[in-house]
Write a protein that holds these residues in place. Structure first.
Motif, PDB file in Angstrom:
ATOM      1  N   VAL A 252       0.853  -1.189   0.000  1.00 24.13           N
ATOM      2  CA  VAL A 252       0.000   0.000   0.000  1.00 24.13           C
ATOM      3  C   VAL A 252       0.895   1.247   0.000  1.00 24.13           C
ATOM      4  O   VAL A 252       2.030   1.219   0.493  1.00 24.13           O
ATOM      5  CB  VAL A 252      -0.990   0.019   1.199  1.00 24.13           C
ATOM      6  CG1 VAL A 252      -1.900  -1.211   1.162  1.00 24.13           C
ATOM      7  CG2 VAL A 252      -0.281   0.123   2.535  1.00 24.13           C
ATOM      8  N   GLY A 253       0.372   2.338  -0.558  1.00 27.68           N
ATOM      9  CA  GLY A 253       1.177   3.549  -0.749  1.00 27.68           C
ATOM     10  C   GLY A 253       1.656   4.175   0.546  1.00 27.68           C
ATOM     11  O   GLY A 253       2.804   4.599   0.668  1.00 27.68           O
ATOM     12  N   TRP A 254       0.765   4.225   1.533  1.00 26.88           N
ATOM     13  CA  TRP A 254       1.034   4.920   2.796  1.00 26.88           C
ATOM     14  C   TRP A 254       2.227   4.330   3.533  1.00 26.88           C
ATOM     15  O   TRP A 254       2.951   5.038   4.227  1.00 26.88           O
ATOM     16  CB  TRP A 254      -0.221   4.854   3.665  1.00 26.88           C
ATOM     17  CG  TRP A 254      -0.240   5.739   4.873  1.00 26.88           C
ATOM     18  CD1 TRP A 254      -0.214   5.338   6.173  1.00 26.88           C
ATOM     19  CD2 TRP A 254      -0.337   7.171   4.907  1.00 26.88           C
ATOM     20  NE1 TRP A 254      -0.293   6.420   7.012  1.00 26.88           N
ATOM     21  CE2 TRP A 254      -0.370   7.575   6.255  1.00 26.88           C
ATOM     22  CE3 TRP A 254      -0.407   8.169   3.905  1.00 26.88           C
ATOM     23  CZ2 TRP A 254      -0.466   8.918   6.651  1.00 26.88           C
ATOM     24  CZ3 TRP A 254      -0.503   9.493   4.292  1.00 26.88           C
ATOM     25  CH2 TRP A 254      -0.524   9.851   5.659  1.00 26.88           C
ATOM     26  N   LEU A 255       2.422   3.003   3.379  1.00 29.10           N
ATOM     27  CA  LEU A 255       3.506   2.333   4.102  1.00 29.10           C
ATOM     28  C   LEU A 255       4.708   2.065   3.194  1.00 29.10           C
ATOM     29  O   LEU A 255       5.668   1.413   3.605  1.00 29.10           O
ATOM     30  CB  LEU A 255       2.983   1.027   4.724  1.00 29.10           C
ATOM     31  CG  LEU A 255       1.816   1.207   5.708  1.00 29.10           C
ATOM     32  CD1 LEU A 255       1.243  -0.142   6.125  1.00 29.10           C
ATOM     33  CD2 LEU A 255       2.250   2.000   6.931  1.00 29.10           C
ATOM     34  N   SER A 256       4.660   2.570   1.963  1.00 29.43           N
ATOM     35  CA  SER A 256       5.788   2.380   1.049  1.00 29.43           C
ATOM     36  C   SER A 256       6.907   3.336   1.425  1.00 29.43           C
ATOM     37  O   SER A 256       6.699   4.348   2.080  1.00 29.43           O
ATOM     38  CB  SER A 256       5.374   2.674  -0.399  1.00 29.43           C
ATOM     39  OG  SER A 256       4.463   1.720  -0.855  1.00 29.43           O
ATOM     40  N   GLU A 257       8.089   3.007   0.985  1.00 24.75           N
ATOM     41  CA  GLU A 257       9.288   3.827   1.231  1.00 24.75           C
ATOM     42  C   GLU A 257       9.852   4.253  -0.116  1.00 24.75           C
ATOM     43  O   GLU A 257      10.341   3.395  -0.856  1.00 24.75           O
ATOM     44  CB  GLU A 257      10.307   2.959   1.998  1.00 24.75           C
ATOM     45  CG  GLU A 257      11.401   3.695   2.692  1.00 24.75           C
ATOM     46  CD  GLU A 257      10.909   4.765   3.654  1.00 24.75           C
ATOM     47  OE1 GLU A 257      11.259   5.930   3.389  1.00 24.75           O
ATOM     48  OE2 GLU A 257      10.196   4.445   4.623  1.00 24.75           O
ATOM     49  N   PRO A 258       9.759   5.520  -0.544  1.00 25.33           N
ATOM     50  CA  PRO A 258       9.101   6.624   0.157  1.00 25.33           C
ATOM     51  C   PRO A 258       7.572   6.501   0.098  1.00 25.33           C
ATOM     52  O   PRO A 258       7.046   5.825  -0.776  1.00 25.33           O
ATOM     53  CB  PRO A 258       9.571   7.850  -0.640  1.00 25.33           C
ATOM     54  CG  PRO A 258       9.785   7.342  -2.034  1.00 25.33           C
ATOM     55  CD  PRO A 258      10.267   5.921  -1.873  1.00 25.33           C
ATOM     56  N   ARG A 259       6.940   7.197   1.021  1.00 30.02           N
ATOM     57  CA  ARG A 259       5.476   7.183   1.087  1.00 30.02           C
ATOM     58  C   ARG A 259       4.862   7.672  -0.227  1.00 30.02           C
ATOM     59  O   ARG A 259       5.390   8.587  -0.864  1.00 30.02           O
ATOM     60  CB  ARG A 259       5.021   8.084   2.241  1.00 30.02           C
ATOM     61  CG  ARG A 259       3.514   8.203   2.365  1.00 30.02           C
ATOM     62  CD  ARG A 259       3.120   8.797   3.701  1.00 30.02           C
ATOM     63  NE  ARG A 259       3.248   7.795   4.761  1.00 30.02           N
ATOM     64  CZ  ARG A 259       3.091   8.055   6.052  1.00 30.02           C
ATOM     65  NH1 ARG A 259       2.816   9.294   6.450  1.00 30.02           N
ATOM     66  NH2 ARG A 259       3.210   7.105   6.948  1.00 30.02           N
ATOM     67  N   PHE A 260       3.776   7.024  -0.642  1.00 36.61           N
ATOM     68  CA  PHE A 260       3.085   7.426  -1.870  1.00 36.61           C
ATOM     69  C   PHE A 260       1.613   7.645  -1.554  1.00 36.61           C
ATOM     70  O   PHE A 260       0.991   6.804  -0.895  1.00 36.61           O
ATOM     71  CB  PHE A 260       3.223   6.317  -2.928  1.00 36.61           C
ATOM     72  CG  PHE A 260       2.442   6.581  -4.177  1.00 36.61           C
ATOM     73  CD1 PHE A 260       2.958   7.389  -5.185  1.00 36.61           C
ATOM     74  CD2 PHE A 260       1.166   6.032  -4.354  1.00 36.61           C
ATOM     75  CE1 PHE A 260       2.222   7.646  -6.332  1.00 36.61           C
ATOM     76  CE2 PHE A 260       0.436   6.289  -5.505  1.00 36.61           C
ATOM     77  CZ  PHE A 260       0.970   7.090  -6.501  1.00 36.61           C
ATOM     78  N   VAL A 261       1.062   8.789  -1.985  1.00 34.12           N
ATOM     79  CA  VAL A 261      -0.391   8.995  -1.851  1.00 34.12           C
ATOM     80  C   VAL A 261      -0.974   9.317  -3.220  1.00 34.12           C
ATOM     81  O   VAL A 261      -0.277   9.841  -4.099  1.00 34.12           O
ATOM     82  CB  VAL A 261      -0.754  10.116  -0.835  1.00 34.12           C
ATOM     83  CG1 VAL A 261      -0.359   9.723   0.580  1.00 34.12           C
ATOM     84  CG2 VAL A 261      -0.141  11.444  -1.223  1.00 34.12           C
ATOM     85  N   LEU A 262      -2.231   8.968  -3.373  1.00 35.69           N
ATOM     86  CA  LEU A 262      -2.914   9.213  -4.643  1.00 35.69           C
ATOM     87  C   LEU A 262      -3.343  10.668  -4.730  1.00 35.69           C
ATOM     88  O   LEU A 262      -3.808  11.242  -3.737  1.00 35.69           O
ATOM     89  CB  LEU A 262      -4.158   8.316  -4.743  1.00 35.69           C
ATOM     90  CG  LEU A 262      -3.893   6.814  -4.802  1.00 35.69           C
ATOM     91  CD1 LEU A 262      -5.204   6.037  -4.604  1.00 35.69           C
ATOM     92  CD2 LEU A 262      -3.240   6.436  -6.133  1.00 35.69           C
ATOM     93  N   SER A 263      -3.209  11.244  -5.924  1.00 36.41           N
ATOM     94  CA  SER A 263      -3.715  12.606  -6.107  1.00 36.41           C
ATOM     95  C   SER A 263      -4.371  12.737  -7.475  1.00 36.41           C
ATOM     96  O   SER A 263      -4.366  11.787  -8.282  1.00 36.41           O
ATOM     97  CB  SER A 263      -2.591  13.621  -5.896  1.00 36.41           C
ATOM     98  OG  SER A 263      -1.460  13.257  -6.642  1.00 36.41           O
TER      99      SER A 263
END
Ligand code: ZN
Length: 285
Positions: A252-263
């Motif tokens: 999932v994006g939130w726990l990825s390194e680096p953090r990823f969020v949808l926009s």
């Protein structure tokens, strides 16, 4: 058999999909209810007519010429399990649960397979995807045994348990963070159990802007779909058209390194072997 809901020329139809084409059951089967929960609940009554329709020579439309909607128009309830793949449990820094962890997603969050996903005003910088196998309840029931669980579902679909991570931290339970409008896209149709009797052992992926971000197999569920039905039905009657999100793998994006969020503008595609794919574009609310 693949059960779909679509609109064409301003009218909503229940129908079947075969080989890139769709056909209307609403037009062909007299007395077919317009409510998808009723059709799903009474499916055995109509099964022969659906079967005849599937082998019909005429009346097919190209999928490109229709708009696919959620194959369940308004589920009575949407139930979702948390922390149900080992790699997702590890990235979340949690222990493997000994009991199933459930939350409810509001029925109003249901969304079509190719419809936009809102980036909410209330939290524009914490939107995330979760690729999930979805089970759709058919006959349902209460106190369903593991042996009877397969007969209680009508089929399976692809889902995205869209999550507003910041709101997930507001409260010890996640229901509101998982219930924003448009945040339960499912589809592209329901693959019925005649075609997909066992939902385990299917490849599952989330692809964002062409990049694979989650990739696992439904064989890796901690609690499998049948266990989930046994557990849930001890508490509540599972009813036709109820939708179960069965957990998401790691990545999932939130726990990825680096953090990823949808926009705004991001394209989220969720794919599962045999069940097809759904794809939504994120849009600022
Ligand atoms: Zn989830």
């Amino acid at each position: 058999m693949k059960f779909a809901v679509f609109d064409v020329a301003g009218a909503v139809h229940i129908g079947l999909v075969k080989g890139g084409r769709v056909i209307s059951a609403t037009s062909a089967i007299p007395g077919l209810p317009t409510d998808t929960n009723q059709v799903i609940g009474r499916f055995e009554e109509f099964r022969e007519q659906f079967r005849a329709l599937e082998s019909s020579a005429d009346g097919w439309l190209a999928l490109e010429d229709v708009h696919l909607r959620s194959p369940v128009s308004r589920p009575g309830k949407i139930l979702a399990i948390g922390l149900n793949y080992a790699d997702h449990i590890a990235e979340a820094g949690r222990e493997t649960p000994t009991q199933q962890i459930w939350f409810i997603k509001a029925s109003s969050s249901i969304n079509g397979p190719f419809d936009p996903i809102q980036v909410p005003k209330a939290s524009p910088n914490s939107l995330d995807y979760e690729a999930e196998l979805v089970a759709v309840i058919g006959r349902g029931g209460r106190h369903i045994s593991r042996a009877d669980a397969p007969a209680s579902v009508i089929g399976f679909a692809v889902g995205n348990d869209v999550s507003v991570r910041e709101w997930q931290s507001h409260s010890p339970q996640w229901s509101l963070a998982k219930s924003f409008d448009t945040h339960s896209p499912i589809g592209p149709w329901i693959t019925l159990t005649d075609e997909a009797p066992d939902p385990h052992g299917l490849d599952i992926k989330a692809v964002v802007n062409g990049v694979v971000r989650q990739h696992s197999n439904t064989a890796n569920l901690v609690f499998d779909v049948w266990d989930q039905i046994v557990y849930l039905s001890q508490a509540m009657t599972l009813e036709p058209g109820d939708v179960i999100f069965t957990g998401t793998p790691g990545g999932v994006g939130w726990l990825s390194e680096p953090r990823f969020v949808l926009s705004d503008g991001d394209v989220v595609r969720i794919e599962i072997d045999k069940l097809g794919y759904i794809e939504g574009v994120c849009k600022d609310e």
